[in-house]
Design a protein around this motif. Structure first.
Motif, PDB file in Angstrom:
ATOM      1  N   GLY A 114       0.792  -1.220   0.000  1.00  0.00           N
ATOM      2  CA  GLY A 114       0.000   0.000   0.000  1.00  0.00           C
ATOM      3  C   GLY A 114       0.822   1.267   0.000  1.00  0.00           C
ATOM      4  N   VAL A 115       0.303   2.312  -0.692  1.00  0.00           N
ATOM      5  CA  VAL A 115       0.978   3.615  -0.726  1.00  0.00           C
ATOM      6  C   VAL A 115       0.032   4.749  -0.326  1.00  0.00           C
ATOM      7  CG1 VAL A 115       2.571   2.879  -2.521  1.00  0.00           C
ATOM      8  CG2 VAL A 115       0.448   4.015  -3.176  1.00  0.00           C
ATOM      9  N   GLY A 116      -1.168   4.438   0.108  1.00  0.00           N
ATOM     10  CA  GLY A 116      -2.162   5.472   0.330  1.00  0.00           C
ATOM     11  C   GLY A 116      -1.831   6.447   1.430  1.00  0.00           C
ATOM     12  N   GLU A 117      -1.023   6.043   2.406  1.00  0.00           N
ATOM     13  CA  GLU A 117      -0.762   6.899   3.562  1.00  0.00           C
ATOM     14  C   GLU A 117       0.660   7.444   3.626  1.00  0.00           C
ATOM     15  OE1 GLU A 117      -3.009   5.398   7.296  1.00  0.00           O
ATOM     16  OE2 GLU A 117      -2.471   3.609   6.153  1.00  0.00           O
ATOM     17  N   ILE A 118       1.630   6.636   3.248  1.00  0.00           N
ATOM     18  CA  ILE A 118       3.012   6.993   3.535  1.00  0.00           C
ATOM     19  C   ILE A 118       3.471   8.258   2.823  1.00  0.00           C
ATOM     20  CG2 ILE A 118       3.983   5.534   1.708  1.00  0.00           C
ATOM     21  CD1 ILE A 118       6.317   4.963   3.677  1.00  0.00           C
ATOM     22  N   GLY A 119       2.741   8.674   1.778  1.00  0.00           N
ATOM     23  CA  GLY A 119       3.164   9.846   1.021  1.00  0.00           C
ATOM     24  C   GLY A 119       3.274  11.115   1.833  1.00  0.00           C
ATOM     25  N   LEU A 120       2.523  11.220   2.955  1.00  0.00           N
ATOM     26  CA  LEU A 120       2.644  12.429   3.774  1.00  0.00           C
ATOM     27  C   LEU A 120       3.334  12.181   5.102  1.00  0.00           C
ATOM     28  CD1 LEU A 120       0.293  11.811   5.963  1.00  0.00           C
ATOM     29  CD2 LEU A 120      -1.142  13.180   4.495  1.00  0.00           C
ATOM     30  N   VAL A 121       3.811  10.967   5.355  1.00  0.00           N
ATOM     31  CA  VAL A 121       4.428  10.689   6.649  1.00  0.00           C
ATOM     32  C   VAL A 121       5.721  11.492   6.867  1.00  0.00           C
ATOM     33  CG1 VAL A 121       5.501   8.896   8.083  1.00  0.00           C
ATOM     34  CG2 VAL A 121       3.313   8.443   6.943  1.00  0.00           C
ATOM     35  N   PRO A 122       6.662  11.522   5.908  1.00  0.00           N
ATOM     36  CA  PRO A 122       7.916  12.232   6.188  1.00  0.00           C
ATOM     37  C   PRO A 122       7.893  13.723   5.883  1.00  0.00           C
ATOM     38  CG  PRO A 122       8.103  11.081   4.098  1.00  0.00           C
ATOM     39  CD  PRO A 122       6.720  10.783   4.631  1.00  0.00           C
ATOM     40  N   THR A 123       6.809  14.227   5.302  1.00  0.00           N
ATOM     41  CA  THR A 123       6.835  15.575   4.724  1.00  0.00           C
ATOM     42  C   THR A 123       7.098  16.661   5.758  1.00  0.00           C
ATOM     43  OG1 THR A 123       5.188  14.740   3.139  1.00  0.00           O
ATOM     44  CG2 THR A 123       5.629  17.099   3.134  1.00  0.00           C
ATOM     45  N   ALA A 124       6.378  16.639   6.871  1.00  0.00           N
ATOM     46  CA  ALA A 124       6.535  17.708   7.861  1.00  0.00           C
ATOM     47  C   ALA A 124       7.949  17.738   8.428  1.00  0.00           C
ATOM     48  CB  ALA A 124       5.514  17.542   8.983  1.00  0.00           C
TER      49      ALA A 124
END
Length: 879
Positions: free
Chosen positions: A826-836
């Motif tokens: 799955g890729v639905g969530e990890i796209g914003l995990v490291p951004t902040a």
């Protein structure tokens, strides 16, 4: 009443209506034009209801019917078939839509732009789209679609579609063309004979005792068919995913526990009558002091917020080694407290449900929820009926991001249909939506972390407190996930982690994209940056020395045995990272992981049925929800890959014809589980085809596919002698590059996706996640006063628009997952995990300030955006 004459889609019309009736309502309810959507009305801030009035784009939620006297109105229904097809094809070819709720409004704006003489640049297009909010795409591919439309209108270069293909193909989205032009309905677009319209009465108080609910005036209003309260519920009023602690109606004598609690529901012959009746329901309250601070809530003397559970909802712990000794022996130690904010999902389609009584006595419920079988279970309990009396059908929704896991108005809608014997539809407005559904948890996280003289991490002590609000939802699991991911994708020999979820009288908090992991990622990445500065390392090198690899221990104690792609993602961004630094830019970097599959001891299923139809098509049934992430397209590609049949034969759908319940569509697991189940079913169909049978020979055959995952372990437990808290993980590294003025200029996002079943859709998911992550980092929040959100306005809540989206470079890394379909995860969530975390690092490089609280509104990057600005007056209005 006023007689208003105008031209609509080329035809003269006249209507007798209240002069202040919104044009949007007239278009949708009187003329049944459903391409115009109600997303924010009447804020004028989402663009979903756009029409062309005398050739100019106008949002119809803020236009009164009297204002269109003698004017010309165009909606997408009035655009020629050929032109509509061009827009549909362009958005399909560019993958410029996901959930599709915002797209028809965008398309009409784009028609206006591309009909002009001058061709706009990409940055000019982005600014021209500022009146529109898209929560899914990240805008990159919308602008790609605009460029395709420009090319077609000027050069005749029609977009090229991919209408067939298996794994690895850039197959066009299932029903994407119809979505783009507003031809595929959402729940609020479905009209049935005899329809009644519903409305709900919400508590204005975060905590109060309900003394009396007087419905007489509402019942007496002409056009009202039913007013339901707690006393009308034949079954169990209390619902909930894990704990049944959330009443679908609060009864007299009980406390309301948040400003989203429902006191009554009305069914009437029009939406306006239902809403008027709701204002006539008189409720007497005895207000009580709300419990708003989770730190106070967990004290023994605090009032109990919810009668079904103590104020400490959950506590999760992980530990190994002697942390105090390891910290004492460390060459460098940093300590700090990081805090994150409450976040509103802000999906564009507000909650809606439609319940239709069937001739055989069953109830047909059209749901937009993230788990229709969970909806069925809980609604049946409320109605006091067996589940077989309910037929549930998913209408793929207009975005969810976790916010449509919990019950909102499904049970109230079903109850009104039973009370009246008529179809009933309830559609929430934006304020009601914000008040009712659970949010992303605000977390307070105190970290103490050490490393040796070479920068290798030695120990971490972590304490996390989360505000779960008035109801459990999945708050305990969010804090469990936060604890398990608290050390990110890094090797740490000694650790002690404790995470607590607390009840308060704030709005409930539950699932939202990232599920507790983006919060802890912000903190752990800050610790790495602080330690790197002490050691004298740059951000890339600090992470290279500490990332996990195959054979290493994850935070939970799980030994990572396969598909660990973080090293490849870090290498993928290396050149960009150092090139940006060499050019004098301020750069931040962060690594991340996110589980795919719920894990932690949950038994998980994927289920599929393939049914051959008499017309040669094949129904593809799954129990998971399509909510813009493209699941139905991915499952089609899995079926195509196995069977060799063309994609256009498959008809993916979600309903309760078959018993395919597998829980909520959550935990980045839809592709992982439903993909494997589809492969299993498709192999059985392929076997019959290989034996020489044709589809005509196989009509009505049902091919069942199923997968069961039962080998994961709860925190602190083992199975077969080992710890395995999760089936697999996605991995990522993101680099954020600032401009000379401190604005976000570029994001490089390298993601290990296992296998990209549809690379274009995969890129689009990551682009959308990155933009959502930037909003989380810089501008988004939902502050509350006395438990009430201080604003419901989209711009003030702070979601980014097209002009705020930076350049995004997506790098897909494929480290195949043996337990995934064709190696995918799955890729639905990890796209914003490291951004902040990456943004915070870049900002510190720019101005020397280490920011430890989200959103970072004091930063030059946030100040470059005209969003998230909540006035003191608005903050104080609820005080």
């Amino acid at each position: 009443m006023k007689l208003v004459k105008f031209h609509l889609n080329g035809e003269a019309q006249e209507i007798l209506a209240p002069p202040d009736q919104p044009l949007l309502e007239v278009l949708r309810e009187t003329f049944k034009l459903k391409s115009v959507k109600a997303g924010c009305g009447p804020q004028k801030e989402c663009g979903c209801c756009l029409a062309l009035i005398d050739g100019q784009p106008k949002v119809t939620c803020s236009v009164k019917i009297a204002q269109v006297q003698g004017r010309t109105i165009l909606t997408l229904e009035g655009v020629s078939d050929n032109e509509r097809q061009l827009y549909a094809d362009a958005f399909q070819a560019a993958a410029g839509l996901q959930c599709g709720f915002c797209t028809p409004g965008l398309v009409l704006r784009i028609k206006y732009l591309t009909d002009q003489d001058r061709v706009l640049s990409r940055s000019e297009i982005a600014k021209a789209l500022d009146g529109h909010l898209c929560r899914c795409t990240g805008y990159v591919k919308i602008i790609d679609a605009v460029e395709l439309i420009y090319a077609a209108k000027r050069d005749g270069a029609l977009p090229s579609l991919v209408e067939n293909g298996g794994v690895g193909a850039r197959l066009n989205r299932y029903q994407g063309g119809a979505l783009a032009v507003g031809a595929r309905p959402f729940v609020a677009d479905i009209d049935v004979p005899g329809l009644l319209y519903g409305a709900v009465v919400l508590s204005p108080h975060a905590r109060a005792k309900v003394i009396r609910i007087d419905t007489e005036a509402a019942r007496a209003l002409p056009g009202v068919f039913a007013v339901a309260t707690a006393r009308d519920v034949p079954g169990d009023r209390w619902v909930g995913q894990i704990y049944k602690d959330w009443p679908c109606f609060v009864a007299e004598g009980e406390e309301v526990r948040c400003v989203g609690d429902v006191l009554a529901a009305i069914a009437a012959d029009s939406a306006s009558t239902a809403r008027l009746a709701a204002t006539l329901v008189a409720v007497d309250y005895e207000t009580l002091p709300p419990v708003l601070d989770p730190a106070e809530s967990i004290k023994p003397e605090a009032p109990q917020v919810n009668p079904k559970h103590a104020n400490i909802l959950s506590t999760t712990r992980f530990s190994r080694g002697d942390v105090d000794a390891a910290l004492a022996a460390s060459a460098h130690v940093v300590t700090g407290t990081w805090a994150t904010q409450r976040i509103e999902h802000l999906f564009l389609e507000p909650e809606a449900a439609l319940a239709v009584p069937l001739p055989d006595g069953r109830l047909h419920l059209y749901s937009q929820g993230q788990g229709i079988f969970e909806d069925r279970r809980q609604i049946a309990a409320v109605l006091g009926e067996p589940e077989e009396r309910l037929y549930i059908e998913l209408v793929p929704n207009g975005g969810a991001f976790g916010g449509k896991e919990d019950m909102t108005i499904q049970a109230q809608t079903a109850l009104l249909a039973r009370l009246t014997g008529r179809p009933v539809r309830i559609v929430l407005n934006r304020e009601e939506s914000v008040r009712i559904h659970p949010k992303r948890h605000p977390l307070t996280m105190t970290y103490t972390m050490g490393c040796d003289a070479d920068g290798r991490l030695t120990a971490a002590k972590v304490d996390i407190l989360g505000d779960s609000g008035a109801y459990a939802s999945v708050g305990g699991k969010v804090l469990e996930r936060a604890a398990g991911h608290a050390c990110g994708p890094y090797k740490i020999p000694s650790l002690a982690i404790e995470a607590t979820a607390a009840y308060t009288n704030n709005p409930p908090c539950g699932a939202m994209r990232g599920f507790g992991v983006n919060q802890t990622s912000f903190a752990i990445e800050g610790c790495l940056d602080l330690l790197a500065a002490k050691v004298g390392l740059d951000g890339w090198e600090m992470r290279w020395r500490n990332i996990v690899r195959v054979g290493d221990l994850f935070t939970t104690g799980q030994v990572l045995e396969k598909s660990v792609g973080v090293e490849k993602t870090l290498l993928a961004v290396k050149d960009d990272y150092y090139a940006a630094r060499a050019s004098g830019r301020s750069v931040g970097i962060a690594c991340a992981l996110k589980n795919s599959g719920i894990g932690n001891g949950a038994i998980e299923y994927g289920k599929c049925r393939l049914v051959v139809q008499g017309d040669g098509t094949i129904d593809l049934h799954t129990g998971f929800t399509e909510m813009g992430q493209g699941l139905l397209t991915i499952l089609t590609q899995c079926a195509v890959e196995v069977t060799g049949l063309p994609a256009n034969l498959f008809r993916p759908q979600v309903n309760s014809r078959f018993e395919l319940g597998a829980g909520q569509t959550t935990g980045s697991r839809g592709t992982l589980l439903a993909g494997r189940a589809t492969i299993d079913a498709a192999k059985k169909l392929r076997a019959d085809l290989d034996r020489g049978a044709t589809l005509r020979d196989l009509v009505d055959n049902v091919y069942a596919g199923e997968v069961r995952i039962d080998d994961t372990t709860p925190p602190g437990e083992t199975k077969n002698g080992k710890i395995k808290t999760h089936t697999t993980f996605g991995w990522a590294t993101q680099v954020v590059v600032l401009s000379e003025t401190g604005a976000v200029d570029q994001v490089i996002a390298a993601h290990d996706v296992g296998r990209a079943i549809n690379p274009q859709q995969c890129e689009a998911q990551i682009e959308g996640s990155v933009v959502m992550g930037l909003g989380y980092a810089l501008t988004e929040e939902l502050p509350c006063k006395d438990g009430m959100p201080v604003t419901f306005k989209l711009r003030e809540i702070g979601a980014l628009r097209a002009q705020h989206a930076p350049q995004i470079k997506v790098i897909l890394v494929e480290e195949p997952e043996p337990e995934g379909p064709f190696g995918a995860k799955g890729v639905g969530e990890i796209g914003l995990v490291p951004t902040a975390g990456a943004v915070a690092g870049a900002l510190e490089a720019f101005d020397g300030v280490r920011r430890m609280r989200l959103p970072m509104k004091d930063s030059p990057a946030a100040r470059a955006m005209n969003l998230g600005r909540i006035s003191d007056a608005e903050r104080d209005q609820w005080h």
